[in-house]
Design a protein around this motif. Structure first.
Motif, PDB file in Angstrom:
ATOM      1  N   PRO A   1       7.641  -5.196 -10.970  1.00 38.10           N
ATOM      2  CA  PRO A   1       7.562  -6.670 -11.014  1.00 38.10           C
ATOM      3  C   PRO A   1       7.812  -7.332  -9.666  1.00 38.10           C
ATOM      4  O   PRO A   1       7.148  -8.321  -9.324  1.00 38.10           O
ATOM      5  CB  PRO A   1       8.660  -7.044 -12.024  1.00 38.10           C
ATOM      6  N   PHE A   2       8.742  -6.764  -8.883  1.00 38.41           N
ATOM      7  CA  PHE A   2       9.015  -7.319  -7.555  1.00 38.41           C
ATOM      8  C   PHE A   2       7.796  -7.173  -6.650  1.00 38.41           C
ATOM      9  O   PHE A   2       7.452  -8.084  -5.885  1.00 38.41           O
ATOM     10  CB  PHE A   2      10.225  -6.608  -6.949  1.00 38.41           C
ATOM     11  N   PHE A   3       7.112  -6.036  -6.733  1.00 46.29           N
ATOM     12  CA  PHE A   3       5.942  -5.833  -5.880  1.00 46.29           C
ATOM     13  C   PHE A   3       4.736  -6.628  -6.354  1.00 46.29           C
ATOM     14  O   PHE A   3       3.893  -7.025  -5.544  1.00 46.29           O
ATOM     15  CB  PHE A   3       5.621  -4.338  -5.764  1.00 46.29           C
ATOM     16  N   LEU A   4       4.667  -6.896  -7.637  1.00 47.48           N
ATOM     17  CA  LEU A   4       3.643  -7.828  -8.114  1.00 47.48           C
ATOM     18  C   LEU A   4       3.886  -9.211  -7.520  1.00 47.48           C
ATOM     19  O   LEU A   4       2.932  -9.937  -7.203  1.00 47.48           O
ATOM     20  CB  LEU A   4       3.666  -7.894  -9.639  1.00 47.48           C
ATOM     21  N   HIS A   5       5.146  -9.558  -7.362  1.00 44.67           N
ATOM     22  CA  HIS A   5       5.503 -10.828  -6.726  1.00 44.67           C
ATOM     23  C   HIS A   5       4.965 -10.883  -5.288  1.00 44.67           C
ATOM     24  O   HIS A   5       4.394 -11.891  -4.862  1.00 44.67           O
ATOM     25  CB  HIS A   5       7.028 -10.995  -6.735  1.00 44.67           C
ATOM     26  N   LEU A   6       5.138  -9.793  -4.544  1.00 44.15           N
ATOM     27  CA  LEU A   6       4.630  -9.747  -3.171  1.00 44.15           C
ATOM     28  C   LEU A   6       3.109  -9.841  -3.138  1.00 44.15           C
ATOM     29  O   LEU A   6       2.533 -10.523  -2.285  1.00 44.15           O
ATOM     30  CB  LEU A   6       5.090  -8.453  -2.486  1.00 44.15           C
TER      31      LEU A   6
ATOM     32  N   VAL B   1       0.840  -1.207   0.000  1.00 38.75           N
ATOM     33  CA  VAL B   1       0.000   0.000   0.000  1.00 38.75           C
ATOM     34  C   VAL B   1       0.872   1.254   0.000  1.00 38.75           C
ATOM     35  O   VAL B   1       0.579   2.233  -0.712  1.00 38.75           O
ATOM     36  CB  VAL B   1      -0.949  -0.005   1.221  1.00 38.75           C
ATOM     37  N   PHE B   2       1.935   1.229   0.791  1.00 39.39           N
ATOM     38  CA  PHE B   2       2.869   2.365   0.816  1.00 39.39           C
ATOM     39  C   PHE B   2       3.448   2.620  -0.571  1.00 39.39           C
ATOM     40  O   PHE B   2       3.546   3.764  -1.029  1.00 39.39           O
ATOM     41  CB  PHE B   2       3.992   2.089   1.811  1.00 39.39           C
ATOM     42  N   PHE B   3       3.824   1.539  -1.259  1.00 41.99           N
ATOM     43  CA  PHE B   3       4.389   1.660  -2.601  1.00 41.99           C
ATOM     44  C   PHE B   3       3.376   2.290  -3.556  1.00 41.99           C
ATOM     45  O   PHE B   3       3.690   3.224  -4.293  1.00 41.99           O
ATOM     46  CB  PHE B   3       4.804   0.277  -3.099  1.00 41.99           C
ATOM     47  N   ILE B   4       2.140   1.797  -3.525  1.00 45.69           N
ATOM     48  CA  ILE B   4       1.108   2.290  -4.446  1.00 45.69           C
ATOM     49  C   ILE B   4       0.774   3.752  -4.166  1.00 45.69           C
ATOM     50  O   ILE B   4       0.672   4.578  -5.080  1.00 45.69           O
ATOM     51  CB  ILE B   4      -0.153   1.412  -4.350  1.00 45.69           C
ATOM     52  N   ILE B   5       0.590   4.095  -2.872  1.00 45.90           N
ATOM     53  CA  ILE B   5       0.250   5.479  -2.514  1.00 45.90           C
ATOM     54  C   ILE B   5       1.388   6.426  -2.885  1.00 45.90           C
ATOM     55  O   ILE B   5       1.155   7.529  -3.404  1.00 45.90           O
ATOM     56  CB  ILE B   5      -0.069   5.573  -1.009  1.00 45.90           C
ATOM     57  N   SER B   6       2.625   5.998  -2.635  1.00 48.02           N
ATOM     58  CA  SER B   6       3.778   6.847  -2.957  1.00 48.02           C
ATOM     59  C   SER B   6       3.855   7.111  -4.456  1.00 48.02           C
ATOM     60  O   SER B   6       4.091   8.246  -4.881  1.00 48.02           O
ATOM     61  CB  SER B   6       5.071   6.174  -2.478  1.00 48.02           C
ATOM     62  N   LEU B   7       3.646   6.063  -5.251  1.00 48.33           N
ATOM     63  CA  LEU B   7       3.651   6.243  -6.702  1.00 48.33           C
ATOM     64  C   LEU B   7       2.557   7.216  -7.130  1.00 48.33           C
ATOM     65  O   LEU B   7       2.783   8.081  -7.984  1.00 48.33           O
ATOM     66  CB  LEU B   7       3.446   4.898  -7.409  1.00 48.33           C
ATOM     67  N   ALA B   8       1.377   7.072  -6.525  1.00 48.68           N
ATOM     68  CA  ALA B   8       0.256   7.947  -6.881  1.00 48.68           C
ATOM     69  C   ALA B   8       0.567   9.403  -6.541  1.00 48.68           C
ATOM     70  O   ALA B   8       0.280  10.314  -7.342  1.00 48.68           O
ATOM     71  CB  ALA B   8      -1.009   7.490  -6.163  1.00 48.68           C
ATOM     72  N   VAL B   9       1.156   9.648  -5.365  1.00 46.29           N
ATOM     73  CA  VAL B   9       1.466  11.024  -4.944  1.00 46.29           C
ATOM     74  C   VAL B   9       2.507  11.652  -5.865  1.00 46.29           C
ATOM     75  O   VAL B   9       2.359  12.795  -6.321  1.00 46.29           O
ATOM     76  CB  VAL B   9       1.966  11.037  -3.484  1.00 46.29           C
TER      77      VAL B   9
END
Length: 293
Positions: A235-240, A170-178
């Motif tokens: 790709p790494f986060f898709l793995h997670l 979630v942190f990764f997705i929100i950070s990318l969005a911001v």
């Protein structure tokens, strides 16, 4: 595979030779150390922007060292020189995982700091040096490194809890969005600003247009850097995400069989960044001479 634990899959794990990991790690380490040393030694680069670039390069350096070190240990373990799950090896593995997490979180925060700095430079140019002082930059960098270190230790220590993995994604997705929002908003306002410049008298227009073009080239360079980061880490986060959502599905297992390729791609981010610096401003005398006119 044990059918009692997971579904069967026809996708064998893709193995990447240690040589590839080693070459990517060493080359990226050399490139990013060059950037860090250049920023430290060149007084002309002692500005907030270059401090954040230096921080990003330092996080990339940590990632390169960590993954190269980890793969070297795997090779030594396969040769029988190390006990795979001995107490000391387990602790060392936790340290390397913490450093890798710190590198990832630090890269995100560095990109966010760079985006904010570019926004202030473009739209608050007259007050930039009052807003982004070196003292404030030092405080921001100290907060970034302290926060990243603490978060990395907590993430590794409690990573077995699904909640922690969810928080990381979630942190990764929100950070990318911001960050994406900041860049999109920046370029939308830049388009309006460019139209205003075009309406100025010819004498004033040429000077302001030249300066504006230089600033926007810098913003575009940073956008490319951020795009490279997304491509290398997604790709790494898709793995997670797959581990959480469908750990027993054979199709998901096919994607997970590419894990080592995802790690190589993740490591390549540290190699790609300095190459983008050089490509975007190849006429400069040094790899990090970009952004400012």
């Amino acid at each position: 595979m044990n059918s009692g634990l997971m579904n069967q899959t026809d996708c064998p794990e893709v193995m990447v030779p240690f040589t590839v990991f080693f070459i990517v790690g060493v080359v990226s380490l050399a490139e990013n150390l060059l950037v860090v040393v250049a920023v430290i030694r060149n007084r002309n680069l002692h500005s907030p922007m270059y401090c954040f670039i230096c921080s990003l390069a330092a996080f990339n350096t940590i990632a390169s060292v960590t993954k190269t070190w980890e793969n070297l240990m795997i090779v030594l373990s396969d040769m029988g020189q190390l006990e795979k799950r001995g107490p000391s090896e387990t602790k060392l593995d936790d340290v390397m995982d913490s450093l890798l997490c710190m590198s990832f979180v630090g890269s995100i925060f560095s990109f966010l700091a760079i985006a904010v700095d570019r926004y202030i430079t473009i739209f608050h140019a007259l007050r930039y040096h009052n807003i982004m002082t070196m003292q404030r930059t030092g405080v921001i960098l100290g907060a970034i490194w302290t926060t990243c270190g603490m978060l990395a230790v907590l993430m590794v220590k409690f990573f077995d809890f699904k909640f922690v993995m969810i928080c990381l994604v979630v942190f990764f997705i929100i950070s990318l969005a911001v960050i994406c929002f900041l860049y999109v908003y920046m370029f939308m306002l830049a388009r309006i600003h460019a139209k205003n410049i075009a309406a100025l008298p010819i004498g004033r227009k040429s000077r302001r247009q030249q300066r504006w073009s230089s600033i926007m080239r810098g913003a575009l360079t940073l956008t490319i850097l951020f795009g490279a980061f997304v491509v290398c880490w997604v790709p790494f986060f898709l793995h997670l995400i797959i581990i959480m959502v469908c750990p027993m599905n054979p199709y998901c297992e096919c994607y997970r069989s590419l894990f080592q390729l995802h790690v190589v791609l993740m490591m390549s981010h540290a190699l790609i960044d300095p190459a983008i610096y050089a490509f975007r401003r190849h006429q400069c005398t040094f790899v990090v001479c970009f952004i400012y006119p």
